[in-house]
Scaffold this active site. Structure first.
Site, PDB file in Angstrom:
ATOM      1  N   SER A   7       0.824  -1.217   0.000  1.00  0.00           N
ATOM      2  CA  SER A   7       0.000   0.000   0.000  1.00  0.00           C
ATOM      3  C   SER A   7       0.858   1.267   0.000  1.00  0.00           C
ATOM      4  CB  SER A   7      -0.908   0.008   1.236  1.00  0.00           C
ATOM      5  OG  SER A   7      -1.586  -1.212   1.355  1.00  0.00           O
ATOM      6  N   GLY A   8       1.831   1.325   0.899  1.00  0.00           N
ATOM      7  CA  GLY A   8       2.654   2.527   1.049  1.00  0.00           C
ATOM      8  C   GLY A   8       3.572   2.728  -0.148  1.00  0.00           C
TER       9      GLY A   8
ATOM     10  N   THR B  48       0.679  -6.746   1.555  1.00  0.00           N
ATOM     11  CA  THR B  48      -0.168  -7.425   2.546  1.00  0.00           C
ATOM     12  C   THR B  48      -1.644  -7.178   2.279  1.00  0.00           C
ATOM     13  OG1 THR B  48       1.583  -7.167   4.173  1.00  0.00           O
ATOM     14  CG2 THR B  48      -0.622  -7.629   5.028  1.00  0.00           C
ATOM     15  N   CYS B  49      -2.020  -5.920   2.065  1.00  0.00           N
ATOM     16  CA  CYS B  49      -3.443  -5.566   1.929  1.00  0.00           C
ATOM     17  C   CYS B  49      -4.100  -6.392   0.828  1.00  0.00           C
ATOM     18  CB  CYS B  49      -3.557  -4.066   1.633  1.00  0.00           C
ATOM     19  SG  CYS B  49      -5.227  -3.534   1.317  1.00  0.00           S
TER      20      CYS B  49
ATOM     21  N   HIS C 173     -34.194   8.326   7.658  1.00  0.00           N
ATOM     22  CA  HIS C 173     -34.970   7.347   8.407  1.00  0.00           C
ATOM     23  C   HIS C 173     -35.407   6.207   7.509  1.00  0.00           C
ATOM     24  CE1 HIS C 173     -37.619   5.809  11.469  1.00  0.00           C
ATOM     25  NE2 HIS C 173     -38.593   5.735  10.572  1.00  0.00           N
TER      26      HIS C 173
ATOM     27  N   ALA D 119      15.592  -6.542  -1.804  1.00  0.00           N
ATOM     28  CA  ALA D 119      16.555  -5.427  -1.840  1.00  0.00           C
ATOM     29  C   ALA D 119      17.316  -5.337  -0.526  1.00  0.00           C
ATOM     30  CB  ALA D 119      15.800  -4.130  -2.095  1.00  0.00           C
TER      31      ALA D 119
ATOM     32  N   ILE E  72      -7.479  -8.592  14.031  1.00  0.00           N
ATOM     33  CA  ILE E  72      -7.347  -9.686  13.058  1.00  0.00           C
ATOM     34  C   ILE E  72      -7.911 -10.979  13.662  1.00  0.00           C
ATOM     35  CG2 ILE E  72      -5.701 -11.130  11.775  1.00  0.00           C
ATOM     36  CD1 ILE E  72      -3.971  -8.592  11.427  1.00  0.00           C
TER      37      ILE E  72
ATOM     38  N   GLU F  45     -11.829 -10.696  13.917  1.00  0.00           N
ATOM     39  CA  GLU F  45     -12.494 -10.821  12.598  1.00  0.00           C
ATOM     40  C   GLU F  45     -12.456 -12.271  12.124  1.00  0.00           C
ATOM     41  OE1 GLU F  45     -10.791  -8.228   9.609  1.00  0.00           O
ATOM     42  OE2 GLU F  45     -11.644  -6.439  10.534  1.00  0.00           O
TER      43      GLU F  45
HETATM   44  P1  FAD Z   1       2.914  -4.162   2.921  1.00  0.00           P
HETATM   45  O1  FAD Z   1       1.595  -4.063   2.265  1.00  0.00           O
HETATM   46  O2  FAD Z   1       3.161  -5.302   3.825  1.00  0.00           O
HETATM   47  O3  FAD Z   1       3.992  -4.161   1.748  1.00  0.00           O
HETATM   48  C1  FAD Z   1       5.337  -4.379   1.971  1.00  0.00           C
HETATM   49  C2  FAD Z   1       5.919  -5.069   0.762  1.00  0.00           C
HETATM   50  O4  FAD Z   1       7.344  -5.035   0.861  1.00  0.00           O
HETATM   51  C3  FAD Z   1       5.550  -6.538   0.677  1.00  0.00           C
HETATM   52  O5  FAD Z   1       4.947  -6.810  -0.568  1.00  0.00           O
HETATM   53  C4  FAD Z   1       6.876  -7.275   0.849  1.00  0.00           C
HETATM   54  O6  FAD Z   1       6.946  -8.450   0.077  1.00  0.00           O
HETATM   55  C5  FAD Z   1       7.873  -6.227   0.351  1.00  0.00           C
HETATM   56  N1  FAD Z   1       9.237  -6.373   0.892  1.00  0.00           N
HETATM   57  C6  FAD Z   1       9.582  -6.532   2.197  1.00  0.00           C
HETATM   58  N2  FAD Z   1      10.923  -6.545   2.319  1.00  0.00           N
HETATM   59  C7  FAD Z   1      11.424  -6.391   1.071  1.00  0.00           C
HETATM   60  C8  FAD Z   1      12.741  -6.333   0.548  1.00  0.00           C
HETATM   61  N3  FAD Z   1      13.820  -6.377   1.330  1.00  0.00           N
HETATM   62  N4  FAD Z   1      12.889  -6.203  -0.802  1.00  0.00           N
HETATM   63  C9  FAD Z   1      11.807  -6.143  -1.630  1.00  0.00           C
HETATM   64  N5  FAD Z   1      10.532  -6.191  -1.178  1.00  0.00           N
HETATM   65  C10 FAD Z   1      10.340  -6.298   0.162  1.00  0.00           C
HETATM   66  N6  FAD Z   1      -5.623  -2.477   7.050  1.00  0.00           N
HETATM   67  C11 FAD Z   1      -6.731  -1.745   6.803  1.00  0.00           C
HETATM   68  O7  FAD Z   1      -6.635  -0.532   6.632  1.00  0.00           O
HETATM   69  N7  FAD Z   1      -7.977  -2.336   6.773  1.00  0.00           N
HETATM   70  C12 FAD Z   1      -8.146  -3.663   6.940  1.00  0.00           C
HETATM   71  O8  FAD Z   1      -9.275  -4.162   6.891  1.00  0.00           O
HETATM   72  C13 FAD Z   1      -6.998  -4.473   7.186  1.00  0.00           C
HETATM   73  N8  FAD Z   1      -7.106  -5.805   7.355  1.00  0.00           N
HETATM   74  C14 FAD Z   1      -5.985  -6.562   7.549  1.00  0.00           C
HETATM   75  C15 FAD Z   1      -6.107  -7.926   7.731  1.00  0.00           C
HETATM   76  C16 FAD Z   1      -4.977  -8.701   7.934  1.00  0.00           C
HETATM   77  C17 FAD Z   1      -5.135 -10.200   8.128  1.00  0.00           C
HETATM   78  C18 FAD Z   1      -3.685  -8.106   7.928  1.00  0.00           C
HETATM   79  C19 FAD Z   1      -2.437  -8.929   8.131  1.00  0.00           C
HETATM   80  C20 FAD Z   1      -3.549  -6.741   7.755  1.00  0.00           C
HETATM   81  C21 FAD Z   1      -4.682  -5.954   7.566  1.00  0.00           C
HETATM   82  N9  FAD Z   1      -4.588  -4.568   7.409  1.00  0.00           N
HETATM   83  C22 FAD Z   1      -5.724  -3.815   7.221  1.00  0.00           C
HETATM   84  C23 FAD Z   1      -3.285  -3.887   7.493  1.00  0.00           C
HETATM   85  C24 FAD Z   1      -2.752  -3.534   6.099  1.00  0.00           C
HETATM   86  O9  FAD Z   1      -2.745  -4.689   5.289  1.00  0.00           O
HETATM   87  C25 FAD Z   1      -1.346  -2.962   6.230  1.00  0.00           C
HETATM   88  O10 FAD Z   1      -1.378  -1.887   7.132  1.00  0.00           O
HETATM   89  C26 FAD Z   1      -0.805  -2.462   4.893  1.00  0.00           C
HETATM   90  O11 FAD Z   1      -0.795  -3.486   3.940  1.00  0.00           O
HETATM   91  C27 FAD Z   1       0.614  -1.927   5.100  1.00  0.00           C
HETATM   92  O12 FAD Z   1       1.141  -1.527   3.873  1.00  0.00           O
HETATM   93  P2  FAD Z   1       2.723  -1.389   3.717  1.00  0.00           P
HETATM   94  O13 FAD Z   1       2.929  -0.791   2.368  1.00  0.00           O
HETATM   95  O14 FAD Z   1       3.303  -0.718   4.881  1.00  0.00           O
HETATM   96  O15 FAD Z   1       3.284  -2.874   3.755  1.00  0.00           O
END
Ligand code: FAD
Length: 445
Positions: free
Chosen positions: A16-17, A43-44, A435, A114, A177, A180
């Site tokens: 996501s980020g 993850t999302c 309503h 990376a 988590i 749910e």
């Molecule tokens: P991530 O989405 O985890 O992305 C990080 C990416 O970096 C991954 O794809 C990983 O493979 C990659 N990576 C890691 N290390 C390396 C490396 N060294 N080199 C290359 N790639 C790398 N949030 C909500 O807002 N609503 C919800 O309903 C919700 N439900 C959830 C349910 C579950 C079961 C879980 C586990 C999480 C949930 N979340 C929810 C949380 C949400 O998924 C996370 O907050 C969000 O995905 C975080 O985004 P991010 O970009 O920080 O990390």
């Protein structure tokens, strides 16, 4: 003149980020690369929000069936078939992965893990690239306790990947988590025991929500064991025996741990930089900048709020700070929801947080309303909805809103701009309701 670095920005992690940040930098005309070691979307998309919410929607059919006969729908039969659902879910997740890759048009994509060589140089598989700025958006993974037999347990990711649905689960951890998944799996017909170390579930949420959700799970037929920790797991026939802290043993076909998350910072070779971590999470300032001035971090690998919308705004803010104006994020009104049935949604201060923040508790006013949604008025099973406002007594401004109600997430989301602007209770009540709706109940609070 040749550029000093291969890229203006390298983003590590296409979740996501990372995706939001990369897109912003592409739009700003920057030379962007993004590295991802697993599935695009992070993850999302692959193992978080999307699959779990699709599971919540699958569970809603079972929840509706409970009251269907009260509405004249007799003999609604049928059992839930996990493989059929999973096939449809996996197809959708694959399409979201493809969308994530397509959205990166204009960036160079590197597949692989990376690692830093130094603050401006990265090794990704066999390739070496350099960048003026690096954004760490590496997310996190489930935390598993260091106990005997933990290798037999699965985490949320393992649960989503199951090919067949076991008949019974011990769900360890009553955070959002765990809660749910416990309710969803129960709706699918699994026998569920939820083990939580605190007295209530949903640590960090408002105290009324914690109590109500625990009661809601119990009323649904989920066995909730509080004040206990998982100590050991042993294989037992086709399933497992879990030993808890008080010596109690439980048996189930599968043990699912949902005990929080840990950041993916251990494989980045951060030692080659000045980036520092605290409990594994990357330390950043209010602009997302790490201790190494050209390296930023966003999302679940930092110690803010582990939510997709937060990861996105942090990624975008980091890019704005790198290439344009310094951007900061106001976390005061970050909303969150638990997609139980009915939903839990919350924003602003909990009653406990307000008590800690205010010197004088006379300055906090709590307003509560409980009601039976019309849908349940003719149902033999009951559902009580709940709305709570935490109010700054002298100004009457709402400083927290907490709900357990159908569509609570949408309602809290829609109220946020007004709450952020400092809406008072009477201003909220000066509008006219729809309503019948959950929202109109705010007028009787
Ligand atoms: P991530 O989405 O985890 O992305 C990080 C990416 O970096 C991954 O794809 C990983 O493979 C990659 N990576 C890691 N290390 C390396 C490396 N060294 N080199 C290359 N790639 C790398 N949030 C909500 O807002 N609503 C919800 O309903 C919700 N439900 C959830 C349910 C579950 C079961 C879980 C586990 C999480 C949930 N979340 C929810 C949380 C949400 O998924 C996370 O907050 C969000 O995905 C975080 O985004 P991010 O970009 O920080 O990390």
């Amino acid at each position: 003149m040749t550029a000093k670095y291969d890229y203006d920005l390298v983003v590590i992690g296409a979740g996501s980020g990372g995706l939001a940040a990369a897109k912003r930098a592409i739009n700003l005309g920057k030379r962007v690369a993004i590295a991802e070691k697993e599935a695009f979307g992070g993850t999302c998309v692959n193992r978080g929000c999307i699959p779990t919410k699709l599971m919540v929607y699958a569970a809603e059919f079972a929840q509706q069936r409970v009251i269907a006969s009260d509405y004249g729908w007799l003999n609604l039969q049928g059992t839930f078939d996990w493989p059929s659902f999973k096939q449809a879910m996996d197809k959708h997740l694959a399409s979201l992965q493809a969308q994530a890759i397509n959205s990166l048009e204009g960036a160079d994509i590197f597949r692989g893990q990376a690692q830093f060589i130094d603050a401006h140089s990265l090794q990704i598989a066999e390739q070496k690239i350099t960048a003026e700025f690096v954004l760490l958006a590496v997310g996190g993974r489930p935390k598993m306790p260091d106990i005997p037999g933990i290798k037999y347990a699965i985490d949320s990711r393992g649960m989503i990947a199951l090919q067949q649905l076991p008949k019974s689960f011990i769900v360890v951890g009553g955070g959002y988590i765990g809660v749910e998944l416990a309710q969803v799996l129960h709706s699918f017909g699994c026998h569920i025991t939820l083990v939580e170390s605190n007295a209530f579930v949903l640590d960090g949420f408002d105290c009324d929500l914690q109590k109500r959700v625990k009661q809601m799970l119990t009323d649904d037929g989920i066995k909730v064991i509080d004040g206990a920790r998982l100590k050991a797991i042993e294989p037992q026939g086709q399933g497992f025996t879990a030993t808890l802290s008080e010596g109690q043993t439980l048996e189930a076909d599968q043990i699912l741990c949902a005990l929080g998350r840990t950041a993916n910072t251990d494989t980045l070779n951060l030692e080659a930089t000045a980036v520092s971590t605290e409990k594994g999470m990357i330390v950043v300032d209010s602009h997302g900048r790490t201790k190494e001035s050209n390296i930023f971090a966003a999302g679940d690998c930092t110690a803010t709020m582990l939510l997709t919308p937060v990861a996105k705004v942090e990624g975008i803010a980091a890019v704005e700070t790198m290439f344009s104006d310094r951007a900061t994020i106001d976390y005061t009104w970050v909303p969150s929801a638990v997609f139980t049935y009915p939903e839990v949604a919350t924003a602003g201060l909990s009653e406990q947080a307000a008590q800690e923040q205010y010197d004088n508790s006379d300055n906090i006013e709590i307003k509560r309303s409980c009601f039976i949604p019309l849908k349940y008025a003719i149902a033999t099973s009951s559902l009580e909805a709940f709305i709570k406002l935490v109010v700054d007594a002298p100004t009457q401004k709402i400083v927290g809103i907490h709900m357990v109600a159908p569509r609570a997430a949408d309602l809290v989301q829609a109220l946020l701009p007004a709450l952020k602007k400092g809406l008072t209770v009477s201003e909220l009540q000066q509008t006219i309701g729809i309503h019948p709706s959950t929202g109109e109940e705010i007028f009787s609070i």
